[in-house]
Scaffold this active site. Structure first.
Site, mmCIF file in Angstrom:
data_model
loop_
_atom_site.group_PDB
_atom_site.id
_atom_site.type_symbol
_atom_site.label_atom_id
_atom_site.label_comp_id
_atom_site.label_asym_id
_atom_site.label_seq_id
_atom_site.Cartn_x
_atom_site.Cartn_y
_atom_site.Cartn_z
ATOM 1 N N CYS A 1 0.888 -1.240 0.201
ATOM 2 C CA CYS A 1 -0.067 -0.030 -0.029
ATOM 3 C C CYS A 1 0.892 1.332 0.070
ATOM 4 O O CYS A 1 2.059 1.212 -0.110
ATOM 5 C CB CYS A 1 -0.751 0.029 1.107
ATOM 6 S SG CYS A 1 -1.678 -1.496 1.427
ATOM 7 N N ARG B 1 -4.625 1.166 -0.851
ATOM 8 C CA ARG B 1 -4.560 -0.184 -0.633
ATOM 9 C C ARG B 1 -4.381 -0.957 -1.908
ATOM 10 O O ARG B 1 -5.463 -0.851 -2.823
ATOM 11 C CB ARG B 1 -5.852 -0.627 0.359
ATOM 12 C CG ARG B 1 -5.707 -2.199 0.595
ATOM 13 C CD ARG B 1 -7.051 -2.648 1.386
ATOM 14 N NE ARG B 1 -6.787 -4.066 1.706
ATOM 15 C CZ ARG B 1 -7.511 -4.999 2.019
ATOM 16 N NH1 ARG B 1 -8.894 -4.797 1.716
ATOM 17 N NH2 ARG B 1 -7.302 -6.346 2.170
#
Length: 633
Positions: free
Chosen positions: A2, A50
């Site tokens: 991420c 993410r």
């Protein structure tokens, strides 16, 4: 895998603008195309992008809070042994609501505080806010696989992000370049931790953590991990090394096969990537997905070696030919890396990451093998030259070989046997000076010529050698070869190799995993006796001998090629106008850093064929391109 961003108020509970956090977050959207989130409370703003790898459900959403609501975290990376740590925490009474490794970090902090890091095997950048203790916790993995930038502002704010480009979205972030970082860049080709190109921004060093309490005036980072090089007498033969090494390597790779998305591996045809693929093939029921790029020019092409490993292990192998004149990426690289970055192999690395991402979301790489097992030519040369240095006192070497080095011409065009200038210089140096000379893009004898007198004055005597000298002088080692391995582990590996792979992979939303840099495996390699690593012209002998049952003799013992880029011909051909325009650009002239006549001279000498200044010119070109993207002058 991420990206994270955030701002913290160390002095109070001022409010932060959600729009600003969103802008910072959007700048790293490529790191996490699957989901995004923000968290704002008085005195704190967090953002997250993410890339879903483990626990694809919405429960893995970040920023993530604990059940009690007194902890919130943003996290970039993977904790590969999270199920083991989770089981330990459950035995202590902790209850989990997700299957993510992020929640394991939250519970680990609750149970062990900063000591939770000791239990994690993985790659990570962590920012955690403990509301009850009013402390902000930042940590970076032991080897520096994942990045973490931060800026401590004059008004008490701390801003942090996975990439520098996010911090540039803060309007009042000071943009002054750090002269010492500029000096470092033209020495190493990258900016070593903890500096960044900006005075106002620093990088959390590998294996370091930082605790910032609300109300405290300043936070400092400190190490939580290091590796000591001390030979284990039980590893007294290659056979003994193999018996211990292979199970540890298999364990490191097995941990990195945990994924809820398609997974594969880079396969260059070299020892390290071949080792990773060989072990993967023995653990996976389906064929391993492998990826390689090649060049039409045979001197740069390793496809045949990659194909041999692919055939041996029946992988699902995909290759693509890349034009060796792939210079369309030049300007894009500057935006990708933010800071000046002069490793031209970033270009083919970017291409192979793009190829892999067409099929998988996770790819294992063989990075780290040369550092762990003394695989670079400079390791062999340093050991040879150090043997000479050890037999002659510095007071004799300095004047005799120093004079020879000054008098001997620099014969770039001559056969290697006649290129003695660098060798003479190295023998006249201390160990740190010699190794610095071998890794420098522009060594001490030429680098000052690049700069204007005003810039040299601004350095106030600072020399980039101090980075390497500081590491080597304090290295926990017993042997000179271990000293330069340790130096590479602390400088070149995180500053160049891992930075290159992180930015190139994340630009495509691809997670690159590095099993050779599992810290338990690294700690083991530091116990291998140095005499088992080098054998004549061969490096990495302990590793190669261990892999003889798994890879062919040619794969193990052929000369190393690497991702070569034909810079020398580029700057005399298709990029000859571009490099001349770069050295004459107002961006460089207005900076006041450079001797413009010397820059022009480098281009003239290179394009006439009198000298090969390709590495220096590439560094200048990437510096100029970076200044344009940083919007500083």
């Amino acid at each position: 895998m991420c990206g994270l961003v955030g701002i913290f108020d160390t002095r109070g509970t001022r409010s932060f603008d959600r729009g600003q956090i969103l802008r910072m977050n959007d700048r790293i959207a490529h790191r996490g195309p699957d989901d995004f989130g923000t968290h704002l409370e008085p005195g704190l703003a967090l953002g997250h992008r993410r890339l879903a790898i483990i626990d694809l459900s919405p429960a893995g959403h970040q920023p993530m809070e604990n059940d009690a609501g007194d902890l919130v975290i943003v996290f970039n990376g993977e904790i590969f042994n999270f199920m083991e740590v989770r089981a330990e925490l459950e035995a202590l009474g902790h209850r989990f609501r997700t299957h993510s490794d992020t929640e394991v970090i939250l519970h680990g902090w609750t149970e062990w505080g900063e000591k939770c890091l000791d239990r994690f095997r993985g790659m990570f950048a962590i920012v955690l806010w403990d509301r009850k203790q009013e402390v902000l916790f930042l940590a970076r993995d032991r080897l520096g696989i994942k990045p973490l930038y931060y800026a401590q502002m004059a008004d008490g704010r701390i801003a942090f992000a996975s990439e520098l480009k996010s911090l540039l979205e803060i309007p009042d972030l000071p943009r002054d370049l750090d002269p010492m970082a500029v000096e470092d860049y033209f020495a190493y080709g990258y900016i070593p931790d903890p500096k960044s190109i900006l005075k106002s921004v620093r990088k959390l060093a590998p294996g370091h953590l930082m605790l910032q309490r609300r109300g405290a005036s300043h936070a400092t980072s400190r190490p939580y991990w290091d590796v000591t090089y001390k030979a284990d007498p039980r590893l007294n033969s290659h056979e003994a090394v193999k018996e211990a090494l292979i199970p540890l390597l298999q364990d490191a790779i097995r941990l990195r096969l945990v994924s809820d998305v398609p997974l594969g591996a880079f396969l260059s045809g070299g020892v390290d990537s071949g080792a990773v693929v060989a072990m993967m093939a023995g653990m996976m029921s389906d064929p391993v997905n492998t990826y390689a790029i090649g060049f039409e020019h045979r001197d740069y092409d390793e496809r045949r070696y990659a194909q041999e490993v692919a055939d041996r292990y029946h992988t699902r192998h995909t290759t693509r030919v890349v034009n060796p004149d792939d210079f369309d990426l030049v300007d894009h690289l500057a935006a990708l890396y933010d800071e000046p970055f002069a490793d031209s192999s970033a270009m083919p690395t970017y291409r192979v990451c793009g190829l892999a991402r067409e099929h998988v979301t996770v790819a294992l790489s063989g990075d780290g093998g040369d550092e762990l097992f003394a695989g670079y030519r400079r390791h062999r040369w340093h050991s040879y030259e150090q043997g000479v240095r050890d037999r002659l006192p510095l007071w004799l070497r300095r004047p005799v070989f120093g004079t020879l080095g000054k008098l001997y011409p620099k014969l770039d065009w001559a056969p290697k046997v006649l290129r003695a200038k660098t060798t003479f210089e190295s023998i006249s140096y201390t160990a740190a000076e010699a190794y610095f000379n071998s890794v420098s893009v522009l060594p001490n004898r030429t680098r000052p010529k690049l700069f204007s007198s005003a810039f040299r004055s601004s350095l106030q005597g600072y020399n980039a050698l101090s980075v390497l000298r500081g590491v080597m002088d304090n290295a926990p080692v017993e042997h000179e070869l271990s000293r330069v391995q340790y130096a590479d582990l602390k400088t070149y590996l995180p500053g160049d190799i891992l930075t290159k792979v992180d930015r190139a992979s994340m630009a495509h939303g691809l997670e690159a995993r590095v099993p050779l840099l599992d810290h338990k495996f690294v700690e083991f390699t530091a116990t291998i006796p140095p005499e088992l690593l080098l054998d004549g012209r061969q490096g990495k002998m302990a590793f190669k001998k261990s892999l003889e049952p798994y890879l062919s003799h040619e794969t193990l013992y052929r000369d190393k090629m690497g991702f070569a880029v034909p810079l020398e011909s580029w700057f005399r051909g298709p990029l000859k106008d571009k490099i001349r325009q770069a050295v004459q650009s107002p961006v460089l002239a207005d900076s006041g850093f450079f001797d413009q006549r010397y820059l022009t001279r480098l281009v003239d000498e290179h394009q006439s064929g009198r000298s090969n200044h390709s590495a220096s010119l590439w560094a200048i070109l990437m510096f100029q391109s970076s200044l344009k993207h940083l919007r500083v002058g």
